[in-house]
Design a protein around this motif. Structure first.
Motif, PDB file in Angstrom:
ATOM      1  N   VAL A 212       0.869  -1.385  -0.015  1.00 32.45           N
ATOM      2  CA  VAL A 212       0.151   0.162   0.087  1.00 32.45           C
ATOM      3  C   VAL A 212       0.792   1.400  -0.082  1.00 32.45           C
ATOM      4  CG1 VAL A 212      -1.860  -1.052   1.135  1.00 32.45           C
ATOM      5  CG2 VAL A 212      -0.389   0.166   2.600  1.00 32.45           C
ATOM      6  N   GLU A 213       0.323   2.516  -0.178  1.00 29.60           N
ATOM      7  CA  GLU A 213       1.010   3.749  -0.208  1.00 29.60           C
ATOM      8  C   GLU A 213       1.196   4.010   1.027  1.00 29.60           C
ATOM      9  OE1 GLU A 213      -0.661   5.511  -4.624  1.00 29.60           O
ATOM     10  OE2 GLU A 213      -1.925   5.534  -2.740  1.00 29.60           O
ATOM     11  N   TYR A 217      -4.644   5.204   2.226  1.00 32.10           N
ATOM     12  CA  TYR A 217      -5.768   5.095   2.514  1.00 32.10           C
ATOM     13  C   TYR A 217      -5.973   3.987   3.557  1.00 32.10           C
ATOM     14  CZ  TYR A 217     -10.972   4.292   1.779  1.00 32.10           C
ATOM     15  OH  TYR A 217     -12.389   4.246   1.950  1.00 32.10           O
ATOM     16  N   THR A 218      -6.186   4.408   4.957  1.00 35.05           N
ATOM     17  CA  THR A 218      -6.104   3.421   5.941  1.00 35.05           C
ATOM     18  C   THR A 218      -7.321   2.365   5.927  1.00 35.05           C
ATOM     19  OG1 THR A 218      -7.240   5.172   7.470  1.00 35.05           O
ATOM     20  CG2 THR A 218      -4.826   4.901   7.517  1.00 35.05           C
ATOM     21  N   ARG A 222      -6.817  -1.975   6.456  1.00 34.30           N
ATOM     22  CA  ARG A 222      -7.495  -2.581   7.525  1.00 34.30           C
ATOM     23  C   ARG A 222      -8.267  -3.621   6.684  1.00 34.30           C
ATOM     24  NH1 ARG A 222      -9.227  -0.674  12.248  1.00 34.30           N
ATOM     25  NH2 ARG A 222     -11.463  -1.442  11.911  1.00 34.30           N
ATOM     26  N   LEU A 223      -8.842  -3.349   5.560  1.00 33.18           N
ATOM     27  CA  LEU A 223      -9.516  -4.385   4.839  1.00 33.18           C
ATOM     28  C   LEU A 223      -8.752  -5.413   4.124  1.00 33.18           C
ATOM     29  CD1 LEU A 223     -12.066  -3.909   2.092  1.00 33.18           C
ATOM     30  CD2 LEU A 223     -10.226  -5.340   1.663  1.00 33.18           C
ATOM     31  N   PRO A 442      -1.537  10.072  11.177  1.00 34.37           N
ATOM     32  CA  PRO A 442      -2.251   8.918  11.333  1.00 34.37           C
ATOM     33  C   PRO A 442      -2.281   7.791  10.228  1.00 34.37           C
ATOM     34  CG  PRO A 442      -3.624  10.658  12.468  1.00 34.37           C
ATOM     35  CD  PRO A 442      -2.512  11.161  11.470  1.00 34.37           C
ATOM     36  N   ARG A 443      -2.046   8.276   9.132  1.00 27.00           N
ATOM     37  CA  ARG A 443      -2.254   7.686   7.639  1.00 27.00           C
ATOM     38  C   ARG A 443      -0.927   7.193   7.397  1.00 27.00           C
ATOM     39  NH1 ARG A 443      -7.281   7.891   5.762  1.00 27.00           N
ATOM     40  NH2 ARG A 443      -8.666   9.544   6.175  1.00 27.00           N
TER      41      ARG A 443
END
Length: 476
Positions: A212-213, A217-218, A222-223, A442-443
């Motif tokens: 992921v980058e 996109y958190t 999570r997914l 947080p991201r």
């Protein structure tokens, strides 16, 4: 109304057995009121109807009603019936049993979701579009036209979704984004998030590496983790994902090349080609989330990865959440033919066919040529707001914020100068001052990364933007 009463004495709840039937019925009704199953203003069944249902004399029900009315829990309205008194408030919360069952360990180890902040004052939050721009009157007409007898008689769709909408989506992405797809290549989903879910179900085994980058996109992080994947963050710079920093192997790479989230960077053509070549060498899949690509203010859009793909490595994911409204929950997946059957099967297992009414109305919206003029109209409004935001940020003292160059989307990102405070602290202070912004840190999956603020322009008018940034500057 249909009301199940816990009559206590028998497993089947039968009042016809022994005991004081009136007392048991009274207590069952009182419990229903006290635990909130019967709410203030709810109408109770007529005494004759409830008596027939329970197999008791009508007088038994009438006596229980009268006692509850005398105690203030019920009230009789002449010619209307018996109702729960409006002033009654439940005295206890009805909850499911606590239980001893435990979820999979992954659900306690996932990072908390980054949710949209509750807007205050000047709302510069990051998220969906300005829903006040949604063509509601037109949408009502299209929904009404879709709700016809033939819809009710239609059989379930065969995995892809509404055939008319599949055709219109293929035509739309072909014309607007040069995506190579026919109607049968389109799988309709409940938004882009469900699209990511069904693709992950179809392609990722537990333990597989997913790139992921970082930042990114958190919700996607999570997914992927919830499916048992090993998620690795790869840095992003002004050209997008740093392909040279990729791990040796990965089953899937998730990217937002048109408008990287949250920095806003556009992946360069050089990086796009390098990523495609890397995926071909490593036998990996690229999931291209093309969110926000419709709103472009500078330069010509670069071709999406899917249109550059010659080896069938790219799964293209999109939605209408940003162009129209998030609550429509309509997205789509366009995958290489080699994995389409698996993606359709995963979608069927997830929710069968989706909302036929919404999909039918949206197909009419597209077939009548209404999307393109809507996008042009709202893009012009967003361009004014964006220009006002950038001008106000540019007027701040040097070193306060460093705006990340961006030419598309509904938000901009800016790195913080040396304030001595974290972006999380500053976002909280801005909220108290009446400005909603989102912290970027947080991201990040890496520690010690540069703090920043993401600022949307969907809900603040151009004429108010200067005042909003001045208030933010007071915090910075």
């Amino acid at each position: 109304m249909e009301l199940h009463l816990d009559l206590g004495r028998d497993p089947g709840g039968d009042l016809r057995s022994g005991g004081d039937r009136t007392v048991r019925l009274y207590r069952a009704l009182l419990d229903a009121v006290l635990d909130g199953r019967l709410s203030p203003g709810d109408r109770l069944p007529p005494t004759r109807e409830l008596a027939a249902r329970l197999g008791v004399a009508r007088g038994t029900v009438a006596t229980a009603y009268d006692r509850l009315a005398a105690e203030g829990f019920l009230e009789s309205r002449v010619g209307s019936g018996t109702y729960v008194a409006p002033e009654v408030q439940p005295r206890r919360s009805r909850r499911a049993p606590a239980g001893e069952v435990r979820p999979r360990e992954v659900w306690s180890s996932l990072p908390p979701p980054v949710l949209d902040a509750t807007p205050v004052g000047f709302d510069l939050s990051v998220g969906g579009p300005d829903t006040s721009l949604f063509p509601l009157a037109t949408w009502r007409r299209l929904v009404s036209a879709t709700l016809r007898p033939s819809l009710l008689q239609a059989s379930a769709y065969a995995g892809g979704g509404h055939p008319d909408l599949q055709r219109e989506v293929a035509r739309h992405v072909g014309q607007s984004r040069s995506v190579a797809a026919g109607p049968d290549d389109v799988v309709l989903t409940g938004g882009a998030q469900q699209g990511l879910d069904v693709v992950t179900r179809a392609l990722v085994e537990p333990g597989d590496v997913v790139v992921v980058e970082d930042p990114g996109y958190t919700a996607a992080v999570r997914l992927f983790a919830s499916h048992g994947a090993t998620v690795i963050g790869v840095p992003v710079d002004e050209e997008g994902l740093v392909v040279d920093a990729m791990p040796r192997r990965a089953r899937l790479v998730y990217v937002t090349p048109s408008h990287q989230f949250p920095t806003g960077a556009v992946m360069s053509l050089r990086r796009r080609i390098a990523l495609l070549e890397w995926a071909s060498r490593r036998n990996s899949v690229i999931v291209e989330d093309d969110y926000d690509s419709e709103f472009r203010y500078e330069d010509r859009p670069l071709a999406p990865l899917q249109s550059l793909d010659r080896d069938g490595r790219v799964v293209y994911v999109g939605s209408f959440s940003k162009t129209l409204m998030p609550s429509l929950r309509v997205g789509y997946v366009i995958a290489p033919r080699s994995v389409q059957d698996a993606v359709r099967a995963a979608k069927l297992l997830s929710d069968w066919q989706g909302d036929a009414v919404t999909q039918g109305a949206l197909s009419r919206f597209l077939s009548e040529g209404l999307l393109a003029p809507h996008v042009r109209r709202v893009t012009a409004l967003y361009a004014e707001r964006r220009a006002a935001l950038l001008a106000a940020l540019d007027a701040l003292p040097e070193g306060t914020l460093e705006v990340v160059p961006s030419s598309a989307g509904l938000h901009v990102c800016a790195w913080l100068g040396d304030t001595g405070r974290s972006d999380v602290e500053l976002a909280a202070a801005a909220s108290r001052a009446g400005v909603t912004v989102e912290p970027v840190s947080p991201r990040f999956r890496r520690s010690g990364t540069r703090p920043g603020l993401a600022m949307g322009f969907r809900r603040v008018q151009a004429g108010q933007m200067q005042q909003a940034v001045e208030r933010l500057a007071g915090v910075l």
